[in-house]
Motif scaffolding. Structure first.
Motif, PDB file in Angstrom:
ATOM      1  N   VAL A  26      58.319  19.227 -37.939  1.00  0.00           N
ATOM      2  CA  VAL A  26      57.813  17.879 -38.155  1.00  0.00           C
ATOM      3  C   VAL A  26      56.803  17.892 -39.290  1.00  0.00           C
ATOM      4  CG1 VAL A  26      56.558  15.931 -37.123  1.00  0.00           C
ATOM      5  CG2 VAL A  26      58.157  17.277 -35.730  1.00  0.00           C
ATOM      6  N   MET A  27      56.980  16.970 -40.235  1.00  0.00           N
ATOM      7  CA  MET A  27      56.032  16.772 -41.334  1.00  0.00           C
ATOM      8  C   MET A  27      55.245  15.490 -41.076  1.00  0.00           C
ATOM      9  SD  MET A  27      56.472  19.196 -43.750  1.00  0.00           S
ATOM     10  CE  MET A  27      56.156  18.550 -45.402  1.00  0.00           C
ATOM     11  N   GLY A  28      53.929  15.554 -41.207  1.00  0.00           N
ATOM     12  CA  GLY A  28      53.076  14.379 -41.093  1.00  0.00           C
ATOM     13  C   GLY A  28      52.571  13.954 -42.466  1.00  0.00           C
ATOM     14  N   GLY A  29      51.906  12.804 -42.523  1.00  0.00           N
ATOM     15  CA  GLY A  29      51.360  12.310 -43.780  1.00  0.00           C
ATOM     16  C   GLY A  29      52.401  11.844 -44.775  1.00  0.00           C
ATOM     17  N   VAL A  30      53.556  11.402 -44.279  1.00  0.00           N
ATOM     18  CA  VAL A  30      54.668  10.985 -45.130  1.00  0.00           C
ATOM     19  C   VAL A  30      54.533   9.489 -45.442  1.00  0.00           C
ATOM     20  CG1 VAL A  30      57.186  10.707 -45.188  1.00  0.00           C
ATOM     21  CG2 VAL A  30      56.183  12.768 -44.191  1.00  0.00           C
ATOM     22  N   ASP A  31      54.925   9.089 -46.653  1.00  0.00           N
ATOM     23  CA  ASP A  31      54.911   7.681 -47.059  1.00  0.00           C
ATOM     24  C   ASP A  31      56.331   7.131 -46.976  1.00  0.00           C
ATOM     25  OD1 ASP A  31      54.779   5.208 -48.252  1.00  0.00           O
ATOM     26  OD2 ASP A  31      53.749   5.885 -50.061  1.00  0.00           O
ATOM     27  N   PRO A  32      56.689   6.423 -45.899  1.00  0.00           N
ATOM     28  CA  PRO A  32      58.078   5.968 -45.745  1.00  0.00           C
ATOM     29  C   PRO A  32      58.498   4.978 -46.823  1.00  0.00           C
ATOM     30  CG  PRO A  32      56.668   4.957 -44.082  1.00  0.00           C
ATOM     31  CD  PRO A  32      55.841   5.998 -44.769  1.00  0.00           C
ATOM     32  N   ARG A  33      57.573   4.148 -47.303  1.00  0.00           N
ATOM     33  CA  ARG A  33      57.925   3.158 -48.328  1.00  0.00           C
ATOM     34  C   ARG A  33      58.358   3.830 -49.620  1.00  0.00           C
ATOM     35  NH1 ARG A  33      52.425  -0.140 -47.801  1.00  0.00           N
ATOM     36  NH2 ARG A  33      51.776   2.047 -47.752  1.00  0.00           N
ATOM     37  N   ALA A  65      59.885  12.538 -53.242  1.00  0.00           N
ATOM     38  CA  ALA A  65      59.135  11.277 -53.189  1.00  0.00           C
ATOM     39  C   ALA A  65      58.708  10.961 -51.761  1.00  0.00           C
ATOM     40  CB  ALA A  65      60.003  10.135 -53.722  1.00  0.00           C
ATOM     41  N   GLY A  66      57.444  10.577 -51.618  1.00  0.00           N
ATOM     42  CA  GLY A  66      56.908  10.225 -50.316  1.00  0.00           C
ATOM     43  C   GLY A  66      56.258  11.368 -49.573  1.00  0.00           C
ATOM     44  N   PHE A  67      56.363  12.595 -50.115  1.00  0.00           N
ATOM     45  CA  PHE A  67      55.794  13.768 -49.447  1.00  0.00           C
ATOM     46  C   PHE A  67      54.590  14.352 -50.194  1.00  0.00           C
ATOM     47  CE2 PHE A  67      59.865  13.410 -47.452  1.00  0.00           C
ATOM     48  CZ  PHE A  67      59.727  13.978 -46.202  1.00  0.00           C
ATOM     49  N   GLU A  68      54.071  13.609 -51.161  1.00  0.00           N
ATOM     50  CA  GLU A  68      52.975  14.139 -51.980  1.00  0.00           C
ATOM     51  C   GLU A  68      51.765  14.547 -51.142  1.00  0.00           C
ATOM     52  OE1 GLU A  68      55.582  11.461 -54.407  1.00  0.00           O
ATOM     53  OE2 GLU A  68      54.612  11.325 -52.435  1.00  0.00           O
ATOM     54  N   ASN A  69      51.483  13.805 -50.084  1.00  0.00           N
ATOM     55  CA  ASN A  69      50.327  14.103 -49.229  1.00  0.00           C
ATOM     56  C   ASN A  69      50.747  14.592 -47.843  1.00  0.00           C
ATOM     57  OD1 ASN A  69      48.326  13.156 -51.163  1.00  0.00           O
ATOM     58  ND2 ASN A  69      49.123  11.103 -50.722  1.00  0.00           N
ATOM     59  N   ALA A  70      51.987  15.034 -47.731  1.00  0.00           N
ATOM     60  CA  ALA A  70      52.515  15.450 -46.424  1.00  0.00           C
ATOM     61  C   ALA A  70      52.049  16.862 -46.076  1.00  0.00           C
ATOM     62  CB  ALA A  70      54.037  15.378 -46.431  1.00  0.00           C
ATOM     63  N   PHE A  71      52.160  17.183 -44.798  1.00  0.00           N
ATOM     64  CA  PHE A  71      51.750  18.495 -44.305  1.00  0.00           C
ATOM     65  C   PHE A  71      52.619  18.871 -43.111  1.00  0.00           C
ATOM     66  CE2 PHE A  71      49.265  15.165 -42.343  1.00  0.00           C
ATOM     67  CZ  PHE A  71      49.337  15.444 -40.989  1.00  0.00           C
TER      68      PHE A  71
END
Length: 423
Positions: free
Chosen positions: A157-164, A268-274
């Motif tokens: 599971v990855m958190g901090g994802v930007d779905p838009r 795209a959308g994972f720039e700040n994901a963890f």
């Protein structure tokens, strides 16, 4: 009936909880809902707890619906449902051997708990829903395991994802994805992705990725800023013995360590994901299957076969993750796009009071790629429980003779057995 549930793990839920396999798919065919009964009751209870988003149109367009659930809440709800039904729960117990009498009736099982202590149970009927068919094999029933069995996956599971941002990129680059033909489905905000083909191909060419997949596959869970990633591919191991699962998880972790930085740097959308969590166990797609009284084949599934002894239905397309290569082999169902599953696929010719349910039921390797999914296994499991209740009444274990009674009870329990119930 008096029921005991033996579970090797310390929580219920199998692949949905231990392996984080999410979402559940599919409860529906294009013409309506094919799986109700206890499976739908479970979904309703989770929705009431705000631990499930209900049935959503699949943005990938592969399954008819997807049903995201919270795995922790699922484990708790499954336990609560068992306790409310008076089921005796034996967690952290492994099956060791079975007892068969002179009439080929199974009379009991020997178990081992987590501390290595022995235990035993006696019963009038038995259901093997363990995923690998250990009890069915030990009872002397013929089984098979295809050399091209589907590989395992370690979910994470990855958190901090930007779905838009993900959805915006999909709309701008549709050729790089498998998507529902109605792009307005994306506007509902639930992220489901099979794609980023170009980015994966380029990363593999650079040596940045060695994971043997041609795409990223991931889905939102019950939180819009989290996705469950179903992209690792672990080949060459059967996934039956604990040592194999340990090896598989280690190989899967190597792939996770590749995928996380690739996704945060390139997607795209994972720039700040963890990385938020990794499954406790690999998701095991395919091991042994029963060679039962009837072997359901892929042609029957594709063509929407019907059976007089139907006890459940399925509607998931044929979906084979390949042991070699990077891709998938998929085939859509035709016509009404759903099919019946006969009681005979749960029965063997050797031990009359043993019922084999779930992934291990009697179906071909190709047909299995449709019947293996969790909503279908929920429906088949409900039928196996009802059949076992009748088997416990019959000293000879003549389950087939009770087919109509089994069907009547399932219909009372809101199960969908026949085509005219799909709406």
């Amino acid at each position: 009936r008096s029921v005991a549930l033996v579970e090797r793990a310390d929580i219920p839920g199998g692949m949905a909880t231990l392996a984080l396999v999410n979402p559940l798919q599919t409860f529906h065919a294009p013409g309506g809902q094919v799986i109700r009964g206890i499976g739908q009751e479970l979904v309703d209870r989770l929705v009431a707890r705000k631990a499930c988003l209900g049935h959503l149109t699949d943005p990938i367009g592969f399954a008819n619906t997807v049903t995201p659930v919270d795995p922790d809440a699922l484990a708790a709800e499954l336990r609560a449902m068992c306790e409310q039904a008076g089921v005796r729960l034996l967690f952290s117990h492994r099956f060791r051997e079975c007892r068969i009498d002179a009439k080929r009736q199974m009379t009991g099982v020997a178990l081992t708990d987590a501390a290595g202590r022995s235990a035993s149970l006696s019963a009038r009927a038995f259901v093997d829903a363990g995923g690998n068919g250990d009890m069915t094999l030990a009872a002397g029933c013929p089984m098979e395991m295809d050399p091209e069995r589907q590989p395992m996956t370690l979910m994470f599971v990855m958190g901090g994802v930007d779905p838009r941002a993900i959805i915006r990129f999909q709309k701008e680059n549709p050729a790089d994805f498998h998507m529902h033909p109605d792009l307005s489905v994306l506007d509902r905000g639930f992220v489901a992705v099979s794609g980023f083909f170009s980015q994966v191909a380029e990363a593999r060419a650079r040596g940045e990725l060695t994971v043997p997949r041609d795409r990223l596959l991931f889905f939102n869970n019950t939180r819009c800023d989290e996705v469950v990633v179903n992209t690792t591919r672990i080949t060459g191991l059967a996934g039956i013995e604990p040592s194999e699962l340990d090896q598989a998880r280690a190989r899967g972790m190597e792939q996770v360590r590749e995928l996380v930085p690739f996704m945060t740097k390139r997607i795209a959308g994972f720039e700040n994901a963890f990385l938020k969590t990794v499954a406790r166990e690999p998701g095991v797609r395919e091991t042994r299957r029963l060679l039962g009284r009837y072997i359901l084949n892929e042609y029957e599934l594709i063509e929407g076969a019907e059976f007089d002894d139907a006890i459940a239905r399925g509607a998931y397309p044929l979906d084979i993750h390949q042991q070699t290569g990077e891709g998938l082999k998929t085939l859509s169902l035709t016509g009404k796009q759903h099919y019946a599953i006969p009681l005979r696929c749960l029965l063997n010719n050797e031990v009359p009071n043993l019922i084999t349910a779930g992934k291990c039921m009697s179906v071909t390797h190709q047909g299995f790629s449709s019947t293996r999914v969790m909503p279908t296994c929920l429906a088949v499991g409900q039928a196996a429980g009802v059949a076992a209740a009748f088997a416990a009444l019959d000293p000879g274990g003549n389950i087939e003779d009770r087919t109509k009674e089994i069907q009547n009870v399932l219909l009372e329990q809101r199960a969908v057995l026949f085509s005219d119930q799909v709406k």
